[in-house]
Design an enzyme around this catalytic site. Structure first.
Site: not given
Length: 241
Positions: A137, A150
Site C-alpha cells: 500500500s 496496517y
C-alpha cells in the site's frame, strides 16, 4: 503451455480485478478466498463464461495447510503454478493509542504472516520463469494517522520482496510488490464519506482515485512481459507520492 496463477483475495476488489485480467491474458486462475464463497463463485463464473479457466479455493492465508492445499489444487487442475498474487488483506483502522490488539493480531496474521505463508509455498512450487507479486500500500509512504498497524504490516511485505527475489536467484523468477494508493474497492471505501474520498482524489495530480483495473494492469505487466523488473515496489497511485 498455459500459465497458471494463484490469486489470494481473488473474490473481491483488487484481487478480483487481477484474477479477471490474468484470465483475459490467457492464464488459468485459482481464486483463493477467505469466506465469501458466493463472490468467489461469481468471479469463477465470470471468467469461465468469457472463455477463461478458473476454479476457487477457500483458505485462510495465515494457515499453511490451507494455502498448501490451494497450491495442490492448482497443480492437480492446471498442471502447475507460474504466477502468485498475494492480494488478501484487511484494514481495521485506529490510532496507535486506541488500536485493539486483537485487531492488530488479525492484521498481522492476514497481511504479514499471510503474505509470508503464500510466499513460502510460492518459493517452493512456482515453476522456473514465473512471477510472484505481492500487494502492499502507498500508505507505507504516506503514513496517514490511524494506519499504523496496517502500514506496519505492509512495510514488512515490501521488505520481504527483495529478500525473496535474491533467494530465488538462478530460477528466473521475479518477485515484486505493487503498492496501490487510494483505490475504489470495498476495503478502501468502507467507512469513508464522499467528502473524504473527494479530498483524497484531489491529492493525486491525475485528480481521481484509482480503479481496481488500474492495479490489475500492473499485475498483468509484472506477471508477463516485465522480466527485468525484480525485487521492486511499484507505487501505483497517480502521483500522490
Amino acid at each position: 503451455m498455459t500459465r497458471v496463477a494463484i490469486v489470494t483475495g481473488g473474490s473481491r476488489g483488487i484481487g478480483r480485478a487481477a484474477a479477471e485480467r490474468l484470465a483475459a491474458d490467457g492464464t488459468a486462475v485459482v481464486i483463493v478466498y477467505a469466506g465469501n464463497k458466493t463472490a468467489a463463485d461469481e468471479a469463477v463464473e465470470k471468467i469461465t463464461s468469457a472463455g477463461g479457466q478458473a476454479v476457487a479455493a477457500q483458505a485462510d492465508v495465515g494457515d499453511e495447510t490451507a494455502v498448501a492445499a490451494a497450491f495442490d489444487l492448482a497443480e492437480e487442475t492446471f498442471g502447475g503454478v507460474d504466477v502468485v498474487v498475494s492480494s488478501a488483506g484487511i484494514m481495521p483502522l485506529a490510532t496507535v493509542a486506541d488500536m485493539d490488539l486483537a485487531d492488530f493480531d488479525r492484521i498481522m496474521r492476514t497481511n504479514a504472516r499471510g503474505t509470508f505463508v503464500v510466499s513460502q509455498q510460492a518459493a517452493r512450487r512456482v515453476r522456473d520463469g514465473g512471477a510472484i507479486i505481492n500487494v502492499s500500500s502507498s500508505v507505507v509512504g504516506l503514513r496517514f494517522p490511524q494506519y499504523g498497524a496496517y502500514a506496519m504490516s505492509k512495510g514488512g511485505v515490501e521488505a520481504l520482496t527483495l529478500i525473496l527475489a535474491r533467494e530465488l536467484r538462478g530460477r528466473d523468477i521475479t518477485v515484486n510488490t505493487v503498492a496501490p494508493g487510494p483505490t475504489a474497492t470495498e476495503l478502501f471505501l468502507d467507512g469513508k464519506d464522499e467528502a473524504t474520498v473527494a479530498n483524497l482524489a484531489k491529492q493525486a495530480p491525475l485528480e481521481r482515485i484509482g480503479e481496481p483495473g488500474d492495479i490489475a494492469e500492473i499485475v498483468s505487466f509484472l506477471a508477463g512481459p516485465a522480466r527485468w523488473i525484480n525485487g521492486q515496489t511499484i507505487r501505483a497511485n497517480g502521483g500522490i507520492i
